[in-house]
Scaffold this motif. Structure first.
Motif, PDB file in Angstrom:
ATOM      1  N   GLU A 118       1.338  15.715  11.232  1.00  0.00           N
ATOM      2  CA  GLU A 118       0.025  15.074  11.225  1.00  0.00           C
ATOM      3  C   GLU A 118      -0.920  15.685  10.199  1.00  0.00           C
ATOM      4  OE1 GLU A 118      -1.433  12.520  12.562  1.00  0.00           O
ATOM      5  OE2 GLU A 118       0.026  11.842  14.048  1.00  0.00           O
ATOM      6  N   PHE A 119      -0.926  17.005  10.086  1.00  0.00           N
ATOM      7  CA  PHE A 119      -1.931  17.639   9.229  1.00  0.00           C
ATOM      8  C   PHE A 119      -1.413  17.973   7.836  1.00  0.00           C
ATOM      9  CE2 PHE A 119      -4.472  21.197   7.609  1.00  0.00           C
ATOM     10  CZ  PHE A 119      -5.710  20.582   7.615  1.00  0.00           C
ATOM     11  N   LEU A 120      -0.233  18.607   7.745  1.00  0.00           N
ATOM     12  CA  LEU A 120       0.260  18.982   6.422  1.00  0.00           C
ATOM     13  C   LEU A 120       0.745  17.776   5.629  1.00  0.00           C
ATOM     14  CD1 LEU A 120       2.168  22.355   6.917  1.00  0.00           C
ATOM     15  CD2 LEU A 120      -0.086  21.961   5.933  1.00  0.00           C
ATOM     16  N   THR A 266     -12.128   2.369   0.805  1.00  0.00           N
ATOM     17  CA  THR A 266     -11.175   2.524   1.901  1.00  0.00           C
ATOM     18  C   THR A 266     -11.852   2.866   3.216  1.00  0.00           C
ATOM     19  OG1 THR A 266     -10.796   4.722   0.955  1.00  0.00           O
ATOM     20  CG2 THR A 266      -9.089   3.079   0.610  1.00  0.00           C
ATOM     21  N   GLY A 267     -11.240   2.413   4.281  1.00  0.00           N
ATOM     22  CA  GLY A 267     -11.644   2.806   5.628  1.00  0.00           C
ATOM     23  C   GLY A 267     -10.686   3.854   6.157  1.00  0.00           C
ATOM     24  N   SER A 268     -11.127   4.560   7.173  1.00  0.00           N
ATOM     25  CA  SER A 268     -10.259   5.484   7.934  1.00  0.00           C
ATOM     26  C   SER A 268      -9.592   6.570   7.093  1.00  0.00           C
ATOM     27  CB  SER A 268      -9.194   4.686   8.694  1.00  0.00           C
ATOM     28  OG  SER A 268      -9.798   3.843   9.650  1.00  0.00           O
ATOM     29  N   GLU A 269     -10.275   7.027   6.052  1.00  0.00           N
ATOM     30  CA  GLU A 269      -9.779   8.201   5.334  1.00  0.00           C
ATOM     31  C   GLU A 269      -9.819   9.415   6.242  1.00  0.00           C
ATOM     32  OE1 GLU A 269     -10.232  11.829   2.639  1.00  0.00           O
ATOM     33  OE2 GLU A 269     -11.449  11.087   4.306  1.00  0.00           O
ATOM     34  N   GLU A 270     -10.892   9.518   7.022  1.00  0.00           N
ATOM     35  CA  GLU A 270     -11.064  10.671   7.901  1.00  0.00           C
ATOM     36  C   GLU A 270     -10.087  10.655   9.076  1.00  0.00           C
ATOM     37  OE1 GLU A 270     -12.726  12.981   6.867  1.00  0.00           O
ATOM     38  OE2 GLU A 270     -14.477  12.299   5.736  1.00  0.00           O
ATOM     39  N   ALA A 271      -9.420   9.531   9.277  1.00  0.00           N
ATOM     40  CA  ALA A 271      -8.414   9.431  10.341  1.00  0.00           C
ATOM     41  C   ALA A 271      -7.014   9.720   9.811  1.00  0.00           C
ATOM     42  CB  ALA A 271      -8.451   8.043  10.977  1.00  0.00           C
ATOM     43  N   GLY A 272      -6.937  10.232   8.578  1.00  0.00           N
ATOM     44  CA  GLY A 272      -5.636  10.581   8.031  1.00  0.00           C
ATOM     45  C   GLY A 272      -5.208   9.739   6.851  1.00  0.00           C
ATOM     46  N   LEU A 273      -6.166   9.363   5.992  1.00  0.00           N
ATOM     47  CA  LEU A 273      -5.882   8.579   4.787  1.00  0.00           C
ATOM     48  C   LEU A 273      -5.257   7.235   5.116  1.00  0.00           C
ATOM     49  CD1 LEU A 273      -4.180  11.404   2.637  1.00  0.00           C
ATOM     50  CD2 LEU A 273      -6.607  11.115   3.167  1.00  0.00           C
ATOM     51  N   GLY A 315      -1.897  21.047  -1.362  1.00  0.00           N
ATOM     52  CA  GLY A 315      -0.958  21.401  -2.424  1.00  0.00           C
ATOM     53  C   GLY A 315       0.415  20.783  -2.300  1.00  0.00           C
ATOM     54  N   MET A 316       0.629  19.962  -1.276  1.00  0.00           N
ATOM     55  CA  MET A 316       1.965  19.419  -1.014  1.00  0.00           C
ATOM     56  C   MET A 316       2.289  18.198  -1.872  1.00  0.00           C
ATOM     57  SD  MET A 316       2.946  21.500   1.389  1.00  0.00           S
ATOM     58  CE  MET A 316       4.362  20.734   2.150  1.00  0.00           C
ATOM     59  N   VAL A 317       1.274  17.522  -2.440  1.00  0.00           N
ATOM     60  CA  VAL A 317       1.480  16.297  -3.218  1.00  0.00           C
ATOM     61  C   VAL A 317       0.968  16.506  -4.636  1.00  0.00           C
ATOM     62  CG1 VAL A 317       0.793  13.878  -3.498  1.00  0.00           C
ATOM     63  CG2 VAL A 317       1.369  14.764  -1.227  1.00  0.00           C
ATOM     64  N   HIS A 342      -9.300  22.019 -13.368  1.00  0.00           N
ATOM     65  CA  HIS A 342      -8.310  21.391 -12.509  1.00  0.00           C
ATOM     66  C   HIS A 342      -8.148  22.245 -11.260  1.00  0.00           C
ATOM     67  CE1 HIS A 342      -6.183  19.260 -16.143  1.00  0.00           C
ATOM     68  NE2 HIS A 342      -7.462  18.961 -16.036  1.00  0.00           N
ATOM     69  N   GLY A 343      -7.853  21.591 -10.146  1.00  0.00           N
ATOM     70  CA  GLY A 343      -7.718  22.342  -8.906  1.00  0.00           C
ATOM     71  C   GLY A 343      -6.704  21.733  -7.962  1.00  0.00           C
ATOM     72  N   VAL A 344      -6.470  22.460  -6.885  1.00  0.00           N
ATOM     73  CA  VAL A 344      -5.574  22.042  -5.807  1.00  0.00           C
ATOM     74  C   VAL A 344      -6.406  21.875  -4.547  1.00  0.00           C
ATOM     75  CG1 VAL A 344      -3.576  22.685  -4.402  1.00  0.00           C
ATOM     76  CG2 VAL A 344      -3.640  23.295  -6.837  1.00  0.00           C
ATOM     77  N   VAL A 345      -6.276  20.739  -3.874  1.00  0.00           N
ATOM     78  CA  VAL A 345      -6.990  20.561  -2.601  1.00  0.00           C
ATOM     79  C   VAL A 345      -6.449  21.615  -1.641  1.00  0.00           C
ATOM     80  CG1 VAL A 345      -7.454  19.034  -0.660  1.00  0.00           C
ATOM     81  CG2 VAL A 345      -7.363  18.104  -2.984  1.00  0.00           C
ATOM     82  N   PRO A 346      -7.263  22.597  -1.262  1.00  0.00           N
ATOM     83  CA  PRO A 346      -6.741  23.737  -0.518  1.00  0.00           C
ATOM     84  C   PRO A 346      -6.544  23.500   0.976  1.00  0.00           C
ATOM     85  CG  PRO A 346      -9.088  24.002  -0.871  1.00  0.00           C
ATOM     86  CD  PRO A 346      -8.694  22.724  -1.559  1.00  0.00           C
ATOM     87  N   PHE A 347      -7.250  22.504   1.503  1.00  0.00           N
ATOM     88  CA  PHE A 347      -7.259  22.328   2.956  1.00  0.00           C
ATOM     89  C   PHE A 347      -7.505  20.853   3.237  1.00  0.00           C
ATOM     90  CE2 PHE A 347      -9.436  22.548   7.150  1.00  0.00           C
ATOM     91  CZ  PHE A 347      -8.476  23.257   7.855  1.00  0.00           C
ATOM     92  N   GLY A 348      -6.508  20.141   3.744  1.00  0.00           N
ATOM     93  CA  GLY A 348      -6.668  18.715   3.977  1.00  0.00           C
ATOM     94  C   GLY A 348      -6.181  17.898   2.795  1.00  0.00           C
ATOM     95  N   ALA A 349      -6.780  16.718   2.591  1.00  0.00           N
ATOM     96  CA  ALA A 349      -6.305  15.824   1.543  1.00  0.00           C
ATOM     97  C   ALA A 349      -7.380  14.810   1.178  1.00  0.00           C
ATOM     98  CB  ALA A 349      -5.041  15.094   1.998  1.00  0.00           C
TER      99      ALA A 349
END
Length: 410
Positions: A118-120, A266-273, A315-317, A342-349
């Motif tokens: 769910e999270f990663l 977009t809708g529902s980004e906060e519900a997990g993209l 950082g997974m994608v 340039h950066g990496v989203v460190p927490f979440g997505a």
């Protein structure tokens, strides 16, 4: 042909006022709930009434709005039950002891699986077990004069987040609580496995399990479903970068020969993209027929922390190198002249992760202090917290990217 400074300034002023109107008159926009749809319809009406797009549509999809952050409460229940069951091993009944060991291990492993999926990886693993509602995206198209040979989509998400109670204190507090709980769960899996293999449950392991209950209680304070962020910065600023890009092109009389420019809200980004994911499924294959780039703008607030994100989802994608290069080109445009790191989203997505994973070329631009943003995912994210200068930079980058995308085609 360039968009004039006056038209850009008017777009910034319009956006600040529109965001204030939405936060004041509509309010927080819970994923998949009526207020989110009301805001989407209001923005679509603005686009249609002013003729900023040639066509626009609302695209519905189903969402389980509590799945992403709600998993913390679900695994909190699982982990606490598994830990307290260890006390039954003190009874001395062999059959009961074996059953308790197995159940506790299964609950701990299941909790880790839920966190990872769910999270990663933002996989809708527990969504099917939770109530569903209908969310929606708004997709608006500004067509070229000729055939569509390339398409660039500017994206922002309209929904706002549940308040993250621990994050409101400090981000480090929330990360610390989650890290401790994760370590406790992993240690429990190891201990429960060893106990099953050896056929014994030492008293110290029972005491350890009982102590972890205190840590697991923190999982129930990660988010508060009863309080929502107003979501002015996160992410109506991103939404209105997309809307204002169309507004500026229309009011400047700019229409490209073969490049279609779109706004995707977009809708529902906060519900997990979920909105971005629904878009990739609904429009699957369209990016193969027409070369398509998507730029996700999120939280145009902290000027000094504006960043191009080339990696996402903790950082997974990996996001698209081509879109990142386009953004670099846009930032170096004389009208922008503001190269971004340039950066990496460190927490979440961000939504860019869902687009990238769905086969689209995408990257994200965000302006948020990754270490401490006092407005992030809480009731402080109000219109008075917006910084027009940061929003203007985001809009300038979007317009320069659109122009460069069309120019590079030729």
């Amino acid at each position: 042909m360039k968009v004039s400074k006056e038209i850009r300034k008017n777009a910034v002023d319009y956006s600040m006022n529109a965001i204030t109107d939405i936060c004041t008159n509509i309010g927080p926009r819970e994923s998949g709930m009526p207020k989110e749809r009301e805001a989407q319809e209001w923005i679509k009406n603005q686009i249609d009434t002013n003729g900023w797009a040639d066509e626009s549509a609302i695209e519905d999809f189903k969402v389980s709005r509590h799945a992403l952050v709600g998993f913390t409460k679900i695994i909190g229940v699982f982990l606490i039950i598994g830990a307290l069951l260890q006390l039954l091993t003190l009874v001395g009944n062999p059959a009961l002891t074996l059953a308790v060991r197995i159940i506790s291990l299964v609950l701990a492993v299941l909790s880790i699986v839920i966190v990872v999926l769910e999270f990663l990886f933002y996989v809708p693993f527990i969504d099917k077990f939770l109530p569903e509602t209908t969310s929606c995206n708004v997709y608006a198209k500004y067509k070229p004069t000729g055939d569509v040979k390339r398409r660039i989509i500017i994206n922002g998400h309209t929904d706002s987040a549940y308040e993250w109670t621990l994050m409101k204190i400090r981000q480090e507090v929330m990360v610390g609580v989650l890290a401790v709980d994760l370590l406790c769960a992993l240690a429990s899996i190891v201990i429960f496995s060893i106990n099953i293999a050896k056929g014994v449950t030492p008293l110290w392991s029972v005491i350890f399990a009982a102590c972890t209950v205190v840590a697991y209680i923190g999982l129930f304070f990660v988010c508060n479903f009863k309080v929502l962020s107003p979501g002015a910065n996160d992410n109506l600023t991103g939404v209105f970068v997309a809307v204002s890009a169309l507004k500026c092109l229309k009011e400047s009389g700019i229409r490209y020969e073969n490049t279609e420019v779109c706004a995707l809200l977009t809708g529902s980004e906060e519900a997990g993209l979920r909105g971005a994911t629904a878009f990739t499924k609904r429009h699957k294959g369209e990016n193969k027929d027409v070369e398509t780039y998507i730029i996700a703008f999120d939280t145009m607030r902290d000027y000094d922390y504006m960043t191009i994100y080339h990696r996402d989802m903790t950082g997974m994608v990996k996001n698209s190198p081509e879109v990142v290069a386009l953004l670099d080109e846009a930032c170096n445009d004389p009208d922008v002249n503001h190269p971004l790191p340039h950066g990496v989203v460190p927490f979440g997505a961000s939504d860019a992760a869902a687009f990238s994973r769905g086969g689209f070329k995408a990257a994200a631009v965000a302006g948020q202090n990754p270490k401490y943003a006092p407005y992030y995912h809480n009731r402080r994210d109000t219109p008075d917290q917006m910084i027009p200068e940061t929003f203007a930079l985001g809009l300038d980058i979007a317009l320069a990217a659109i122009e460069a995308f069309d120019r590079d085609q030729k």
